[in-house]
Structures are given as C-alpha cells and as structure tokens.
Write a protein that holds these residues in place. Structure first.
Motif, PDB file in Angstrom:
ATOM      1  N   LEU A  37       0.824  -1.217   0.000  1.00 23.51           N
ATOM      2  CA  LEU A  37       0.000   0.000   0.000  1.00 23.51           C
ATOM      3  C   LEU A  37       0.857   1.266   0.000  1.00 23.51           C
ATOM      4  O   LEU A  37       0.346   2.349  -0.282  1.00 23.51           O
ATOM      5  CB  LEU A  37      -0.949   0.003   1.203  1.00 23.51           C
ATOM      6  N   THR A  38       2.132   1.140   0.328  1.00 28.27           N
ATOM      7  CA  THR A  38       3.045   2.270   0.136  1.00 28.27           C
ATOM      8  C   THR A  38       3.320   2.458  -1.347  1.00 28.27           C
ATOM      9  O   THR A  38       3.293   3.572  -1.870  1.00 28.27           O
ATOM     10  CB  THR A  38       4.363   2.031   0.885  1.00 28.27           C
ATOM     11  N   ASP A  42      -3.435   5.342  -2.744  1.00 33.57           N
ATOM     12  CA  ASP A  42      -4.685   5.675  -3.426  1.00 33.57           C
ATOM     13  C   ASP A  42      -4.450   6.658  -4.562  1.00 33.57           C
ATOM     14  O   ASP A  42      -5.069   6.553  -5.629  1.00 33.57           O
ATOM     15  CB  ASP A  42      -5.687   6.260  -2.431  1.00 33.57           C
ATOM     16  N   GLU A  43      -3.534   7.607  -4.343  1.00 35.56           N
ATOM     17  CA  GLU A  43      -3.261   8.610  -5.378  1.00 35.56           C
ATOM     18  C   GLU A  43      -2.636   7.955  -6.613  1.00 35.56           C
ATOM     19  O   GLU A  43      -2.990   8.290  -7.753  1.00 35.56           O
ATOM     20  CB  GLU A  43      -2.315   9.682  -4.837  1.00 35.56           C
ATOM     21  N   PHE A  48      -4.505   4.936 -12.688  1.00 36.58           N
ATOM     22  CA  PHE A  48      -4.908   3.851 -13.581  1.00 36.58           C
ATOM     23  C   PHE A  48      -6.339   4.013 -14.073  1.00 36.58           C
ATOM     24  O   PHE A  48      -6.827   3.181 -14.845  1.00 36.58           O
ATOM     25  CB  PHE A  48      -4.760   2.499 -12.873  1.00 36.58           C
ATOM     26  N   ALA A  49      -7.010   5.076 -13.647  1.00 34.69           N
ATOM     27  CA  ALA A  49      -8.398   5.295 -14.071  1.00 34.69           C
ATOM     28  C   ALA A  49      -8.506   5.480 -15.574  1.00 34.69           C
ATOM     29  O   ALA A  49      -9.581   5.236 -16.161  1.00 34.69           O
ATOM     30  CB  ALA A  49      -8.975   6.515 -13.343  1.00 34.69           C
ATOM     31  N   VAL A  50      -7.425   5.901 -16.235  1.00 30.68           N
ATOM     32  CA  VAL A  50      -7.474   6.104 -17.691  1.00 30.68           C
ATOM     33  C   VAL A  50      -7.707   4.799 -18.439  1.00 30.68           C
ATOM     34  O   VAL A  50      -8.067   4.817 -19.620  1.00 30.68           O
ATOM     35  CB  VAL A  50      -6.164   6.757 -18.185  1.00 30.68           C
ATOM     36  N   ALA A  65      -4.128  -2.211  -9.161  1.00 27.48           N
ATOM     37  CA  ALA A  65      -2.961  -2.343  -8.287  1.00 27.48           C
ATOM     38  C   ALA A  65      -2.620  -3.809  -8.069  1.00 27.48           C
ATOM     39  O   ALA A  65      -1.439  -4.186  -8.011  1.00 27.48           O
ATOM     40  CB  ALA A  65      -3.224  -1.653  -6.962  1.00 27.48           C
ATOM     41  N   GLN A  66      -3.636  -4.652  -7.954  1.00 27.86           N
ATOM     42  CA  GLN A  66      -3.397  -6.082  -7.760  1.00 27.86           C
ATOM     43  C   GLN A  66      -2.761  -6.691  -9.016  1.00 27.86           C
ATOM     44  O   GLN A  66      -1.829  -7.500  -8.926  1.00 27.86           O
ATOM     45  CB  GLN A  66      -4.720  -6.784  -7.435  1.00 27.86           C
TER      46      GLN A  66
END
Length: 522
Positions: A37-38, A42-43, A48-50, A65-66
C-alpha cells in the motif's frame, strides 16, 4: 466499469503469519506484503483510471494495483503468463502478497492479466511504475534527483523471434498470408495452397520441399528463382481474393515479403535475381519480430535482437531510466529517450559516467555547463606518423598548430588540410605524412571534451573516477538475472516495458535494503 481501488489488510492474519515467517529465500514477497500500500497508494492507483470507462455492464474490474503487483512478481520470478495463474493457486507466497491466501480460484484470468499489461503501454503506465519507486525513495530524502551522478551502459538482449535466412523469410511470409486467408474464408489450408500455386509452402520445411544441394551456388540461385516465382504467383492469387485479402494480417505478410526481397535480392550479371553480397542496411532478420536486427556489442560479440540500456544513480543504485534499441542502432541514439525520462523526474545530472559509445549522443551534446563527463577517451594513433595529440589546439584563436609550428584554422566537426607545398618543404614530413596532398587532421565535434578526458585518464585520480562506472555494470547484471539474455516479447515497445518492470524489481530491492527510505506507516 470504473476504477476499483485495492485496500488489502495491513496487519498479518494468523494464517498469513505462518507463510510470512517461512519465506527465507525470495524475500521480495515479504517486502511487498509489508509495503504494497506504500507502493500503490490511493493517489497512485487513481492514475490507472485512464484504463477504464464508467459502465453498468459487466463484472466489477479487478483492481489494477493487484494486477500491477502481479506483473512485478512475474518479472521477479521469470514466470510465463500461464505459470502466473498457476502460482496464484499453488504458491502461497503469491497468495500472501496478492491477498488471496488459500483461494480456490485465481483472482483474475490469464486473459485479464495479458490485457491489463498491454493496456499500460499506450498510457506509459509502465514508466510510471518505475517513477513511483523513485518517488518513494525521494519522499524521505534517500534519493535526490536534483544531484544525480548517473551511469549509463548497455547489454545484449537476444530477440524472441526466430532468425531466418532469405529463403525461409520469403516462404514464412507467404505461408502466413495463405494461412490467414484460409482461416478467414473457412477453407482448408491445403486447398488454398493448391489454388494459389504455392506448393513450396505446403510442407513443414520450405528447404526440404526444394530438396537441393545448398552448397552448390547454381542450385541455390535456382531455388531462389523458384521461391520468387512462388511469391509472385501467390501475390497474384491474393489480388483476386478481394475483399478478404485486404485483411491487415495478410497485407502485413505481403509487405514483409516485399521488404525482404528489396533488401536481400539484387539483379545478377545476367539480370537474373541473386542474393545480395553482404548485409543490407537495417535488414529484417525475423518474420515474427519485425524490429529485431543484426548488430554488435563489440567486435567479437554479435547480437540478433536488441540492446537494453540502463541509467542508474551511482549513489543509491536506483535505476532512473531504461532504454531499448534494435541491435543495429548505435548506442548514442538512445540518448534522447533517456533524457526525456530524466526530464519527467525533473532530474539534474551533475556527472555522467558512460561508455565512449555514448559520446556522440545528445546527452553529451546538450549537457549543462556544470555537468562533468567521465568516460574513457578514444585511442589516438596514426601508425608511424605524428598522432593528433602532437598538434596543438588553440581554443581561443581556433587555430591548429603542427609540430613544425605551421598554423591553420579549424572548425568543430571539420577537417584541417595543411597545404601540400608547406608539407613538402617541411623537415618533419617523413614523421608526419606521406600523402602528396599534405597532412590532414579531423576535428571531432567534442574535441575539447576528448582532450579533457585524455588528460584526466592520464592521472591516477581520473582513472579512479572512471572505475566508479562499475555500478551500472552491476545493475545490468541484475537485469540479466531477472530478465534473462533473451527477450520475452516481440517488438521494441513491449520489451522496453519489460525492461522497466525489471528496473522496478531492482529498485524495490534497493528500498528493501534501506528501510529508512520508506515513509512511515500511517
């Protein structure tokens, strides 16, 4: 579908603790379990929203992220895509890191995994993964991009495509075109081969079908004519199969055949086609991977594929930029892409340590005034005659003075030609030149730098500075350990992304050795 953030637990569950304590060798699994998580804050996950569009249809997406973490582990272990999916079910270290301990089904399929990896490339998110490791190190002051002592070097990377000679390249291209046509038309391959008059590619081996003595030049030339006739006949048949033959796969195969023929076949003394003597510039060597090229890393080391380039910070061992070029491209041409990556980091390089193959790159040409170049100079020799170093360069007046004190103006990148009459009357002519036109001296565009390098190299302190470049050689060795000496994919872009992924693994190991560089847990 919209972006799904990944928020796995921070604390170890009892079952995870058992697996965690048993990991003794592959400790990157433990490090990533502790700091996943480091790495994927979240930022950073929001970037990756694109890759996604809002939709109410379909299943909720797998958190990127996974998937990105699985990509890193794939590079670390060297697993194939199928082996990754198997590891998610069989390897408890993978399950621990990806938050799927004791799962009965993998958290994602092979198709999802491959599609995610490919989707990163258009948005350059593979580069962002590398940058993210540097951001973490810089956040606590462990890494300072504003004072880089950067080292740059390259190593050979064999291509993943099969290297073929001209005969097989032409046959392979036509086989791909005919096979694609048969698939699109729903016909048997043998039927389409017969209709196209391409019997040479009907068997498993074109050369076996030709059945000639390949040591006989006459029979080799006859075989080439047969293959070229087959290519022409097949092309004419494909022209009659519109619109199916307009398929991109078929057109690409035909274009590849035309490329090979243009590069490798020339008219002979009697007008008959013969193979070119020597290697054409930028010659294609593989049908599957169009970007692979013949090249050399040195006089004795030949490459069929690519050169990978790594720039690392000598003070931290962090890789700051990665490049990839076809093997026939000079090392210096990677300079622009390396500088572009460093510009994204807002890096300021105070010293470059490099191989002299990079001396003609934009890295040297566009360096800041305060940037120091550390590199071995080219050897200067002229046989039994005066070497260039025997001539004095007056940089203020831009005058070149010969050993007999004759002066001529010079320009960078030009050539100084001393008058023939002056040289003929010179008492030192026998030690300087035998040319009737007089002595000439080439002036390198970076001649002043080369002179400085020679001066430094002559001193013990300068030679000690040069030895510091060994740090980047260690980074290249680590890259070879994880990536191997053979490319995983076809093409420059995918293999560049793979090289960046290897650099991420390298940087995570550096962070693991320096836990003080990691931000404090929230």
């Amino acid at each position: 579908m919209s972006l799904s953030l990944w928020h796995p637990p921070v604390a170890l569950a009892p079952a995870e603790q058992v697996v965690y304590t048993r990991i003794k060798y592959a400790k990157l699994f433990r490090f990533l379990r502790d700091h996943r998580l480091t790495l994927f804050s979240d930022e950073f996950q929001a970037e990756f929203a694109v890759l996604y569009t809002d939709s109410h249809r379909g299943q909720p997406p797998v958190p990127p992220a996974q998937l990105a973490l699985a990509l890193i582990l794939q590079s670390y272990t060297g697993y194939s895509d199928d082996a990754v999916i198997e590891a998610l079910l069989m390897d408890r270290r993978w399950q621990l890191t990806l938050d799927c301990l004791n799962c009965d089904t993998p958290p994602f399929s092979k198709g999802t995994f491959v599609a995610f990896r490919n989707s990163l490339l258009p948005h350059h998110l593979d580069r962002r993964l590398l940058e993210r490791t540097l951001e973490i190190a810089a956040s606590t002051g462990g890494f300072n991009p504003r004072a880089l002592r950067a080292a740059l070097d390259s190593s050979a990377l064999a291509g993943a495509g099969r290297v073929e000679d001209t005969y097989n390249l032409l046959g392979h291209a036509m086989h791909k075109a005919i096979a694609a046509l048969a698939t699109l038309q729903g016909r048997a391959l043998a039927e389409v081969v017969a209709a196209a008059g391409a019997s040479l590619i009907a068997g498993s081996s074109l050369k076996a079908t030709l059945d000639c003595n390949w040591d006989d030049p006459v029979q080799r030339e006859a075989a080439l004519r047969q293959i070229l006739q087959m290519v022409e006949q097949t092309g004419a048949y494909l022209d009659t199969q519109a619109p199916t033959a307009a398929d991109p796969t078929i057109q690409a195969a035909r274009a590849a055949a035309a490329q090979v023929q243009a590069q490798d076949v020339v008219p002979g003394p009697t007008g008959e086609p013969v193979l070119r003597q020597g290697v054409a510039p930028d010659r294609r060597i593989s049908m599957e991977d169009a970007a692979m090229r013949h090249g050399r890393k040195s006089r004795s080391v030949r490459i069929d594929g690519y050169k990978r380039h790594i720039a690392c910070d000598l003070d931290t061992d962090l890789v700051v930029a990665v490049g990839l070029t076809p093997a026939n491209v000079p090392e210096a041409q990677v300079g622009a892409s390396i500088l572009a990556d460093l510009a994204r980091l807002r890096a300021r390089v105070v010293a470059w340590y490099m191989d002299r193959a990079y001396l003609s790159s934009v890295i040297v040409a566009q360096r800041a005034a305060e940037t120091v170049i550390h590199c071995k100079s080219w050897e200067v020799h002229n046989g039994a005659y005066f070497a260039k170093t025997a001539f004095y360069l007056d940089w203020e007046r831009r005058i070149l003075r010969c050993p007999n004190n004759q002066e001529m103006p010079f320009t960078l990148g030009g050539r100084v030609q001393f008058p023939a009459a002056v040289c003929a009357a010179c008492p030192l002519q026998d030690a300087c030149t035998e040319s009737p036109r007089g002595r000439s001296v080439a002036i390198h565009p970076e001649e002043q730098l080369l002179g400085e390098l020679r001066e430094r190299q002559a001193r013990a302190a300068g030679r000690a500075d040069l030895r510091q470049r060994v740090g980047v050689e260690h980074s290249l060795a680590h890259a070879g350990q994880w990536q191997g000496d053979r490319a995983r994919y076809w093409g420059v872009r995918k293999n560049l992304a793979d090289g960046r992924r290897v650099a991420v693994v390298n940087n995570l190991h550096v962070l693991a050795r320096h836990p003080e560089w990691l931000p404090a847990a929230a």
